[in-house]
Design an enzyme around this catalytic site. Structure first.
Site, PDB file in Angstrom:
ATOM      1  N   LYS A 104      -2.831  -5.930  -1.192  1.00  0.00           N
ATOM      2  CA  LYS A 104      -3.012  -4.197  -1.706  1.00  0.00           C
ATOM      3  C   LYS A 104      -4.415  -3.963  -2.272  1.00  0.00           C
ATOM      4  O   LYS A 104      -4.999  -4.539  -2.210  1.00  0.00           O
ATOM      5  CB  LYS A 104      -2.281  -4.676  -3.162  1.00  0.00           C
ATOM      6  CG  LYS A 104      -2.323  -2.791  -4.079  1.00  0.00           C
ATOM      7  CD  LYS A 104      -0.541  -2.721  -3.157  1.00  0.00           C
ATOM      8  CE  LYS A 104       0.801  -2.517  -4.268  1.00  0.00           C
ATOM      9  NZ  LYS A 104       1.416  -2.228  -3.280  1.00  0.00           N
TER      10      LYS A 104
HETATM   11  N1  GLU Z   1       3.769   0.033  -0.354  1.00  0.00           N
HETATM   12  C1  GLU Z   1       4.575  -0.402  -0.551  1.00  0.00           C
HETATM   13  C2  GLU Z   1       4.848  -1.439  -1.446  1.00  0.00           C
HETATM   14  O1  GLU Z   1       4.207  -1.977  -2.137  1.00  0.00           O
HETATM   15  C3  GLU Z   1       4.893  -0.604   1.179  1.00  0.00           C
HETATM   16  C4  GLU Z   1       4.214  -1.987   2.048  1.00  0.00           C
HETATM   17  C5  GLU Z   1       4.397  -1.852   3.012  1.00  0.00           C
HETATM   18  O2  GLU Z   1       5.319  -1.163   3.729  1.00  0.00           O
HETATM   19  O3  GLU Z   1       3.663  -2.520   3.611  1.00  0.00           O
HETATM   20  O4  GLU Z   1       5.639  -2.462  -1.083  1.00  0.00           O
END
Ligand code: GLU
Length: 432
Positions: A120
């Site tokens: 993240k």
């Molecule tokens: N931010 C989204 C999540 O928390 C998508 C993450 C992604 O597609 O890599 O799942």
């Protein structure tokens, strides 16, 4: 986090225990790994992030001055494939939160069985205070600071809170300047369709939430047409969830909130009209003629059968859980929106809690489809994307329900059991 005193491994949120991995391992993993014992070393390893990148980005503002901006990219685990996860822009972002969210991504990608690990990113700034060009410069500077730590087979960012397809297009553009070989498009997902994005990615998280809701209704013997739904958050996830739940499943959306305001109408809210209103009123819902304005935080206290937290983490707290009267389904559209204490109260009340690692996995599933399309240079139709998403979500939901019933545990614990099992197996097979 690993508890040194008890030697126990727990998933914590803001210092509070959410999930005790020891019990998960005891009921599931230890029996499954061909007799090989999982020891505390592996649990401790899974509790630690593999790499944490801390940056201070000098942002040139439109007036010529320089603003130092703190940013983080945390790569939790890549035993099953490249690191994967969104980047959020929010003034409250901090390292601990990004760690917890990176950790969640590892379990999410494992649970829905896509070949990724978890990561993240967070940039500690309120993008609403920046101009379009300031956000562009910030994004491009972030990519140059990340250097070779991201890449199509290394770590693949995506949208998250306050980031969107435009920001993803800038990430690709900046990365491609220094990485022309291979498939630079596949360095980031959630791009606009004009720049290598996938059909159906924008609404994918909301569609995945709606699929979980439909399956949860079947599981609980409920008719979605008879259920009243309150949605906290009217961004990409909240809006599309509400729209699909109403249009395709017939549930009544009786309350909606966003970061500043909330509205309530027992007879149902016209979502298209509300979206038009918020788009033309500086994102405020206040004064919307089709509903009554209520204090923003009262949205979570509305009497309803289905609550959809689709904003930031820890929104569903003990106050919300204690107030719940008719609540039957809690659909965690945001990442980790429920505090452990609230989770215990709602579980006790018999509420069916669909954990975020399952409920909001639709986004990263379609991110995976986008990455596959970029690598193959072969693009899918909208119908194919929806059909493949449907199949993967239903399969994951079914596995979670089966384990929950077999072991008589909640859906959250069943989800983590399945995910931990897959990650631990990969680590051991790779020679941990
Ligand atoms: N931010 C989204 C999540 O928390 C998508 C993450 C992604 O597609 O890599 O799942």
């Amino acid at each position: 986090m690993f508890d040194e005193r008890s030697g126990d491994w727990r998933y914590t949120l803001g210092g509070k225990t959410c999930f005790d991995a020891k019990s998960a391992f005891a009921i599931n993993i230890k029996q499954n790994l061909h007799g090989r014992e999982i020891n505390d070393k592996l649990l401790s390893y899974l509790n630690t992030c593999k790499r944490e990148i801390l940056m201070e980005i000098p942002l040139r503002l439109d007036d010529g001055s320089l603003l130092p901006v703190h940013a983080y990219r945390v790569q939790h685990n890549n035993a099953r494939g490249p690191f994967k996860g969104g980047i959020r822009y929010h003034d409250k972002v901090n390292l601990q939160e990004v760690r917890e969210m990176a950790n969640l991504m590892t379990w999410k990608t494992a649970l829905v069985d896509i070949p990724y690990g978890g990561a993240k990113g967070g940039v500690a700034i309120d993008p609403k205070k920046l101009s379009f060009h300031e956000i562009r410069r910030l994004t491009k500077a972030l990519v140059s600071h990340l250097g070779n730590n991201i890449g199509p087979h290394i770590d693949i960012p995506a949208p998250d809170v306050n980031t969107n397809p435009q920001v993803m297009a800038w990430i690709f553009d900046e990365f491609s300047k220094t990485h022309s070989e291979g498939s630079p498009l596949a360095v980031v997902t959630g791009k606009p369709t004009e720049v290598g994005g996938s059909q159906g990615r924008l609404e994918a998280t909301g569609r995945g939430v709606a699929i979980c809701y439909r399956e949860a209704c079947k599981y609980k013997g409920l008719d979605p047409k008879e259920l009243r739904v309150a949605v906290q958050g009217f961004g990409n996830v909240g809006y599309h969830t509400a729209k699909i739940i109403h249009e395709e499943l017939g549930s009544k959306i009786i309350g909606v909130s966003n970061a500043v305001s909330a509205v309530h109408n027992e007879n149902g809210i016209d979502l298209k009209a509300l979206k038009d209103y918020s788009d033309t009123h500086n994102e405020s819902l206040d004064g919307f003629p089709g509903a009554e304005s209520i204090p923003r935080d009262d949205l979570l206290l509305l009497d309803c059968e289905v609550l959809v937290p689709a904003a930031l983490s820890k929104a569903v707290n003990t106050k919300v859980a204690n107030a719940a009267k008719s609540l039957k389904i809690l659909l965690e559209a945001a990442n980790a929106p429920t505090t452990p204490e609230a989770n215990a109260i709602l579980h006790e009340k018999g509420v069916c809690i669909i954990p975020s690692v399952l409920a909001n996995a639709g986004g990263v599933i379609v991110s995976y489809f986008e990455w596959v399309q970029n690598l193959q240079q072969f693009y899918w139709t909208y119908d194919k994307v929806v059909a493949e998403l449907e199949e993967r979500m239903v399969r994951a939901f079914k596995h979670v329900i089966e384990l929950a019933q077999e072991k008589d545990i909640g859906l959250r614990q069943a989800s983590y059991c399945l995910a931990l099992d897959r990650v631990a197996r990969a680590l051991i097979l790779r020679g941990f």
